[in-house]
Design an enzyme around this catalytic site. Sequence first.
Site, PDB file in Angstrom:
ATOM      1  N   HIS A  82       1.627   4.760  -2.917  1.00 50.01           N
ATOM      2  CA  HIS A  82       1.701   6.055  -2.481  1.00 50.01           C
ATOM      3  C   HIS A  82       2.538   6.312  -2.993  1.00 50.01           C
ATOM      4  O   HIS A  82       2.877   7.526  -3.791  1.00 50.01           O
ATOM      5  CB  HIS A  82       1.564   6.374  -1.484  1.00 50.01           C
ATOM      6  CG  HIS A  82       0.306   5.981  -0.233  1.00 50.01           C
ATOM      7  ND1 HIS A  82      -1.277   6.747  -0.850  1.00 50.01           N
ATOM      8  CD2 HIS A  82      -0.363   5.267   0.414  1.00 50.01           C
ATOM      9  CE1 HIS A  82      -2.158   6.385  -0.647  1.00 50.01           C
ATOM     10  NE2 HIS A  82      -1.931   5.901   0.431  1.00 50.01           N
TER      11      HIS A  82
ATOM     12  N   HIS B 257       1.044  -1.366   0.230  1.00 54.30           N
ATOM     13  CA  HIS B 257       0.399   0.123  -0.119  1.00 54.30           C
ATOM     14  C   HIS B 257       0.642   1.044   0.187  1.00 54.30           C
ATOM     15  O   HIS B 257       0.491   2.333  -1.128  1.00 54.30           O
ATOM     16  CB  HIS B 257      -1.233  -0.089   1.208  1.00 54.30           C
ATOM     17  CG  HIS B 257      -1.664   1.036   1.140  1.00 54.30           C
ATOM     18  ND1 HIS B 257      -2.660   0.683   1.063  1.00 54.30           N
ATOM     19  CD2 HIS B 257      -1.560   2.501   2.508  1.00 54.30           C
ATOM     20  CE1 HIS B 257      -3.630   2.281   1.585  1.00 54.30           C
ATOM     21  NE2 HIS B 257      -2.755   3.028   1.431  1.00 54.30           N
ATOM     22  N   GLU B 258       2.103   1.252   1.168  1.00 56.29           N
ATOM     23  CA  GLU B 258       2.194   2.554   0.854  1.00 56.29           C
ATOM     24  C   GLU B 258       3.361   2.507  -0.290  1.00 56.29           C
ATOM     25  O   GLU B 258       3.494   3.830  -0.523  1.00 56.29           O
ATOM     26  CB  GLU B 258       3.174   2.956   2.494  1.00 56.29           C
ATOM     27  CG  GLU B 258       2.543   2.562   3.698  1.00 56.29           C
ATOM     28  CD  GLU B 258       1.513   3.679   4.156  1.00 56.29           C
ATOM     29  OE1 GLU B 258       1.474   4.579   3.356  1.00 56.29           O
ATOM     30  OE2 GLU B 258       0.496   3.744   4.345  1.00 56.29           O
TER      31      GLU B 258
ATOM     32  N   HIS C 121       3.828   6.167  -6.925  1.00 49.80           N
ATOM     33  CA  HIS C 121       2.677   7.541  -7.303  1.00 49.80           C
ATOM     34  C   HIS C 121       3.410   9.067  -7.172  1.00 49.80           C
ATOM     35  O   HIS C 121       3.351   9.785  -8.090  1.00 49.80           O
ATOM     36  CB  HIS C 121       1.590   7.434  -6.733  1.00 49.80           C
ATOM     37  CG  HIS C 121       0.144   8.654  -7.611  1.00 49.80           C
ATOM     38  ND1 HIS C 121      -1.030   8.506  -6.543  1.00 49.80           N
ATOM     39  CD2 HIS C 121       0.307   9.196  -8.333  1.00 49.80           C
ATOM     40  CE1 HIS C 121      -1.953   9.141  -7.426  1.00 49.80           C
ATOM     41  NE2 HIS C 121      -1.163  10.014  -8.729  1.00 49.80           N
TER      42      HIS C 121
END
Length: 626
Positions: free
Chosen positions: A418, A414-415, A421
């Site tokens: 981020h 998940h991180e 991105h």
Amino acid sequence: MNSGNETDTVREAGKFRTADQDPTGAPVLLTRSEVPEEQTWDLSLIFPDLDAWEADLAKLEGMSAAVAAFRGRLGENAAVLADCVAEYEDFYRTAMHVGVYAHLYHDQDTAAEEGMRLYSRFGALMARLGSRLSFIQPELVAVGAERLRAFLAEEPRLATAARVLENVMRQAEYTLSEPEERLLARASEAIGAPATIFSQLNNADLKFGTVIDEDGNEIELTHGRYLQLITSSKREVRAGAFKATWEAYGALKNTLAASFAAQMKNDNMLAEIRGFESARARALFANEIPETVWENLVGAVRERLDLLHEYTAMSKRFLGLDDFYPYDLYPSLVKEVKLKYTFAEAIDLLSAALAPLGEEYITNLRRAADERWIDWAENRNKRSGAYSSGCYGTPPYILITWKGGLDDLYTLAHELGHSMHSYLTWEAQPLLCADYSIFLAEIASTTNEILLTEYLLATNEDPLVRLAVINHYLDGFKGTVFRQTQFAEFEHAMHKAEAEGTVLTADYLIKSYGDLNQEYYGPALTPCPEIGLEWSRIPHFYRAYYVYQYATGFSAATAFAKAILEEGAPAVERYLKFLRAGNSAPPVEVLRKAGVDMATPEPVRAALDVFEAYLKQFIELKEAQE
């Protein structure tokens, strides 16, 4: 840093290796100075030392003065405005670096005085300098949309600021006079006080005492350990952690209620000052999101609360419980499988799982580990939870506490979503377009999680492993779509109640939250007074109307992942363009160009359909094992 002392406690792959233990035999949390360097982030990639940080902090005064020198001149001509933008970009870039370093330094040990000093000094300085520069927006509004558009057409140097200027024109209706904007900027630190107070209480001052772990040891309960213990297969362990946690929050319920209520008041006050109909209208307008997007989400989820009721009843049945309390929602329903990974193994696995996104993506992902962008150690007073942070010109850092389980693997995926991105946006966009909308922020992270789920299912035939992975997906969907939509409903109701004159006492908040929680999870959930306190530990309530974007992000990510796996290269190309788009266009438009239309409820409904399919598959697999 590892001190080299033989009595150090070293944590690796979710287990403690200890030469020094407390009298109960339980491992002792490391201090920050005792953590091995390779498990920490490398902040020298921003500043080599504190002296360099101090030097740039000192520069901000003069840099802001250089921008302020343009006060009263922004409408003279296009060249003057472009010169001002150039000075502002230099100031903004430096301020971001100073601020990011301060908050990362603080979060690695929230009780360390030096970290608190850096963080507070930067905050105080920016409140003052922000007031000095508050003339910019009202002065640009006074220049007028027609003249600003003429400047954009005339001066090529303004191209990098086009989106900013367009946004100024969009916000003209809600922009105050220059003296009013200056006064509001001066008040920013005071307005942010509820969040600051909550953060200090939650991360540094709040103590949870001791509890019994799965091995029968009495251990200190921390935020990180709570997240581990609440998933225990031993009901007495998770019940003990749950009760100890809410006892601690309950002891401060009136203080926490006052902080929460002050945040609601601030949000409503700022909306009223600027002429918005509500705090929700102001928050969504800031991110260029129509309020119908929020309404579509809540409406679509409420249409299918039967799925969450079914999930709760299923969990109760498979756990074999006569009553079912909130702490029973968290243990794995697949008791036979405990997947564990070292940090290095996790990086290798994620590199394989995310390979459909291309070689460049995986190369940058591995750099995050190799170049120490990730702080994965557990130490005393480290900020709880996990996040990705950084800014234009720095690495996209990650804070996480690695314990080695499947949850940690997903959190890391998940991180990293981020961070990748952010990294791709910062590479592709100019400075003033490189801060993508909050509405888009949770999509890349969740796309990674969904791709990881598909990879684990595709590479594992063992029905128990497949059950564990699907169980994790269902639990994640519950926590991201249903739970965050519940949070969104709660904060909206509390904003409305405060605006209508209701006093948000602790008892009112507890009852309101408890009733909504029962409505969401349904009759299989045994009523529990402690769960009514859950609002008191949610940091995102101090960012108005943030939480709903987790649910919309999951829905958009579901659409992206499906396209990537089914279409291949064309979908990957669209997705990578989305990651590089930054703030180059309104977020709903950015998504529409990439093939996902969040202006309709259809992506949310499609995601709920996927949840339903996985729920049925899980029940079938589970029943076949019994």
